[in-house]
Write an enzyme that holds these catalytic residues in place. Sequence first.
Site, PDB file in Angstrom:
ATOM      1  N   LYS A   9       9.326 -22.398 -28.601  1.00  0.00           N
ATOM      2  CA  LYS A   9       8.657 -21.805 -27.438  1.00  0.00           C
ATOM      3  C   LYS A   9       7.213 -21.445 -27.743  1.00  0.00           C
ATOM      4  O   LYS A   9       6.914 -20.892 -28.794  1.00  0.00           O
ATOM      5  CB  LYS A   9       9.418 -20.547 -27.013  1.00  0.00           C
ATOM      6  CG  LYS A   9       8.735 -19.702 -25.958  1.00  0.00           C
ATOM      7  CD  LYS A   9       9.503 -18.427 -25.697  1.00  0.00           C
ATOM      8  CE  LYS A   9       8.745 -17.479 -24.792  1.00  0.00           C
ATOM      9  NZ  LYS A   9       7.545 -16.917 -25.424  1.00  0.00           N
ATOM     10  N   HIS A  32      13.353 -14.216 -19.427  1.00  0.00           N
ATOM     11  CA  HIS A  32      13.596 -13.186 -20.438  1.00  0.00           C
ATOM     12  C   HIS A  32      14.222 -11.965 -19.769  1.00  0.00           C
ATOM     13  O   HIS A  32      13.789 -11.539 -18.706  1.00  0.00           O
ATOM     14  CB  HIS A  32      12.285 -12.811 -21.126  1.00  0.00           C
ATOM     15  CG  HIS A  32      11.750 -13.903 -21.995  1.00  0.00           C
ATOM     16  ND1 HIS A  32      11.629 -13.781 -23.363  1.00  0.00           N
ATOM     17  CD2 HIS A  32      11.332 -15.156 -21.701  1.00  0.00           C
ATOM     18  CE1 HIS A  32      11.148 -14.911 -23.864  1.00  0.00           C
ATOM     19  NE2 HIS A  32      10.959 -15.757 -22.869  1.00  0.00           N
ATOM     20  N   ASN A  79       0.800  -1.227   0.000  1.00  0.00           N
ATOM     21  CA  ASN A  79       0.000   0.000   0.000  1.00  0.00           C
ATOM     22  C   ASN A  79       0.828   1.270   0.000  1.00  0.00           C
ATOM     23  O   ASN A  79       0.336   2.330  -0.397  1.00  0.00           O
ATOM     24  CB  ASN A  79      -0.926   0.018   1.224  1.00  0.00           C
ATOM     25  CG  ASN A  79      -2.103  -0.914   1.060  1.00  0.00           C
ATOM     26  OD1 ASN A  79      -2.392  -1.365  -0.044  1.00  0.00           O
ATOM     27  ND2 ASN A  79      -2.791  -1.202   2.156  1.00  0.00           N
ATOM     28  N   LYS A  88       1.659 -15.864 -33.039  1.00  0.00           N
ATOM     29  CA  LYS A  88       1.545 -16.308 -31.653  1.00  0.00           C
ATOM     30  C   LYS A  88       0.173 -16.892 -31.340  1.00  0.00           C
ATOM     31  O   LYS A  88       0.043 -17.726 -30.450  1.00  0.00           O
ATOM     32  CB  LYS A  88       1.867 -15.164 -30.700  1.00  0.00           C
ATOM     33  CG  LYS A  88       0.963 -13.939 -30.841  1.00  0.00           C
ATOM     34  CD  LYS A  88       1.251 -12.913 -29.759  1.00  0.00           C
ATOM     35  CE  LYS A  88       2.585 -12.239 -29.944  1.00  0.00           C
ATOM     36  NZ  LYS A  88       2.821 -11.177 -28.935  1.00  0.00           N
ATOM     37  N   THR A  91      10.467 -18.464 -30.775  1.00  0.00           N
ATOM     38  CA  THR A  91       9.056 -18.378 -30.427  1.00  0.00           C
ATOM     39  C   THR A  91       8.225 -18.608 -31.682  1.00  0.00           C
ATOM     40  O   THR A  91       8.442 -17.951 -32.701  1.00  0.00           O
ATOM     41  CB  THR A  91       8.726 -17.000 -29.836  1.00  0.00           C
ATOM     42  OG1 THR A  91       9.633 -16.726 -28.766  1.00  0.00           O
ATOM     43  CG2 THR A  91       7.299 -16.950 -29.331  1.00  0.00           C
ATOM     44  N   SER A 138      15.539 -12.051 -26.247  1.00  0.00           N
ATOM     45  CA  SER A 138      14.473 -12.321 -27.203  1.00  0.00           C
ATOM     46  C   SER A 138      13.758 -11.026 -27.537  1.00  0.00           C
ATOM     47  O   SER A 138      13.497 -10.217 -26.658  1.00  0.00           O
ATOM     48  CB  SER A 138      13.479 -13.331 -26.605  1.00  0.00           C
ATOM     49  OG  SER A 138      12.395 -13.559 -27.466  1.00  0.00           O
ATOM     50  N   HIS A 182       8.546 -16.577 -18.505  1.00  0.00           N
ATOM     51  CA  HIS A 182       8.301 -15.369 -19.290  1.00  0.00           C
ATOM     52  C   HIS A 182       7.874 -14.249 -18.356  1.00  0.00           C
ATOM     53  O   HIS A 182       7.213 -14.493 -17.353  1.00  0.00           O
ATOM     54  CB  HIS A 182       7.230 -15.613 -20.356  1.00  0.00           C
ATOM     55  CG  HIS A 182       7.227 -14.545 -21.411  1.00  0.00           C
ATOM     56  ND1 HIS A 182       6.641 -13.312 -21.215  1.00  0.00           N
ATOM     57  CD2 HIS A 182       7.755 -14.512 -22.660  1.00  0.00           C
ATOM     58  CE1 HIS A 182       6.810 -12.575 -22.309  1.00  0.00           C
ATOM     59  NE2 HIS A 182       7.487 -13.269 -23.192  1.00  0.00           N
ATOM     60  N   ARG A 183       8.260 -13.009 -18.697  1.00  0.00           N
ATOM     61  CA  ARG A 183       8.013 -11.884 -17.795  1.00  0.00           C
ATOM     62  C   ARG A 183       6.889 -10.971 -18.279  1.00  0.00           C
ATOM     63  O   ARG A 183       6.897  -9.771 -17.989  1.00  0.00           O
ATOM     64  CB  ARG A 183       9.302 -11.082 -17.598  1.00  0.00           C
ATOM     65  CG  ARG A 183       9.883 -10.503 -18.879  1.00  0.00           C
ATOM     66  CD  ARG A 183      11.128  -9.676 -18.599  1.00  0.00           C
ATOM     67  NE  ARG A 183      11.664  -9.070 -19.813  1.00  0.00           N
ATOM     68  CZ  ARG A 183      12.554  -8.079 -19.826  1.00  0.00           C
ATOM     69  NH1 ARG A 183      13.005  -7.593 -18.684  1.00  0.00           N
ATOM     70  NH2 ARG A 183      13.001  -7.581 -20.959  1.00  0.00           N
ATOM     71  N   LYS A 235       5.446 -18.307 -34.309  1.00  0.00           N
ATOM     72  CA  LYS A 235       4.557 -17.248 -34.788  1.00  0.00           C
ATOM     73  C   LYS A 235       3.697 -17.787 -35.938  1.00  0.00           C
ATOM     74  O   LYS A 235       4.137 -18.692 -36.629  1.00  0.00           O
ATOM     75  CB  LYS A 235       5.381 -16.043 -35.273  1.00  0.00           C
ATOM     76  CG  LYS A 235       6.412 -15.520 -34.280  1.00  0.00           C
ATOM     77  CD  LYS A 235       5.779 -14.799 -33.122  1.00  0.00           C
ATOM     78  CE  LYS A 235       6.854 -14.234 -32.181  1.00  0.00           C
ATOM     79  NZ  LYS A 235       6.270 -13.518 -31.041  1.00  0.00           N
TER      80      LYS A 235
END
Length: 475
Positions: free
Chosen positions: A201, A327, A123, A177, A173, A379, A294-295, A175
């Site tokens: 990925k 990542h 808070n 996606k 990755t 990436s 993954h972030r 695609k």
Amino acid sequence: MSPQTETKASVGFKAGVKDYRLTYYTPEYETLDTDILAAFRVTPQPGVPPEEAGAAVAAESSTGTWTSVWTDGLTSLDRYKGRCYNIEPVAGEENQYICYVAYPLDLFEEGSVTNMFTSIVGNVFGFKALRALRLEDLRIPVAYVKTFQGPPHGIQVERDKLNKYGRPLLGCTIKPKLGLSAKNYGRACYECLRGGLDFTKDDENVNSQPFMRWRDRFLFCAEAIYKSQAETGEIKGHYLNATAGTCEEMIKRAVFARELGVPIVMHDYLTGGFTANTSLSQYCRDNGLLLHIHRAMHAVIDRQKNHGMHFRVLAKALRLSGGDHIHSGTVVGKLEGERDITLGFVDLLRDDYTEKDRSRGIFFTQSWVSTPGVLPVASGGIHVWHMPALTEIFGDDSVLQFGGGTLGHPWGNAPGAVANRVALEACVQARNEGRDLAREGNTIIREAAKWSPELAAACEVWKEIKFEFPAMDTI
């Protein structure tokens, strides 16, 4: 006078509001090895002294509230309170300060990133006396680090599992996606893996949507892994995203991945949450699965320079909670990341011990004792021309992930993978021969392209592609 009133008077209770700095600003305090230390970038409201602002942060993130309460007399505030022990003005910024706060270890539940963050970045970030507040760094004491499992396996165990040494790992990755059927998705994985990549990925968005349910995707990706392994003689993997709407469903997906015999699963640790991530990490360690992190959502938290939380804090939290890859930005691609700052938190992910170095944004010396390291994943907007710089910046203990830089090859996925593998092998060989990748990078790639038509085609396609915008994340 009632007995209750006498009791309150006996502990010196005095109702009303008093300045935070009278209790929580303690410049004479000497920090303990067991304290959690925090560096906050504080922007007070006009008229609020920095000492009061720093003390307010310490109070509101530990034992304090807006007024005196009689129950303060039932405990020892000196034992449990946070303390603002140092304040530095931020160079070049008006009315902005780095306030250092020390928290006693007893304030936090063992092995819980969730509890630690609920206090330190809770808070207090909405406190009206502050215009903005950013957590720049944390020092996690060894005593607290040892209450966490950390990454399921770590860098060395992963290399041993994959039997891959002496170079960065290569990924891609898939695609687009979203929108592919499970069978077409598996085919795309197979083409990339047989072309020379170590991993493919799931995109972070891919969970279990109507166009491709998770179980179907897992099955076709497992087929791609086994088929490409048989053809190449190398161990392959696909980051199967186990992120789900509930922890129970997430674990169910990880269990199915283990039953398929695949080497690695994936989790979106910020959108999924630290409780879910720690649970998945512990399952992965117990069952021999690597865990890719993954972030997604990080930029909502860390992009603003004066409010939120720096990614180095999120990276430290991930190393505690658990993950084998995360990542980390690319420095040279399409996503945010300034070189010295990025390498600062990359070292915090990989190394056992990192010295304080303000030039790289590291406010505290950090020891991880025996906690395994995490592989940084570069990436986002990278291609073969970036390979020398990526190899030089990140070194061997990293994952270089080319999505569009593989699938965008004019001849298809497998040639795109070949181009990346040839470029990487050329850069590693050149580095091992003592050549300067920073100065000779383009020459090294051109020389390799003479012997690889796939690389030559990739070089032609991406020769003009650059992402040259100033980084927001600077000292």
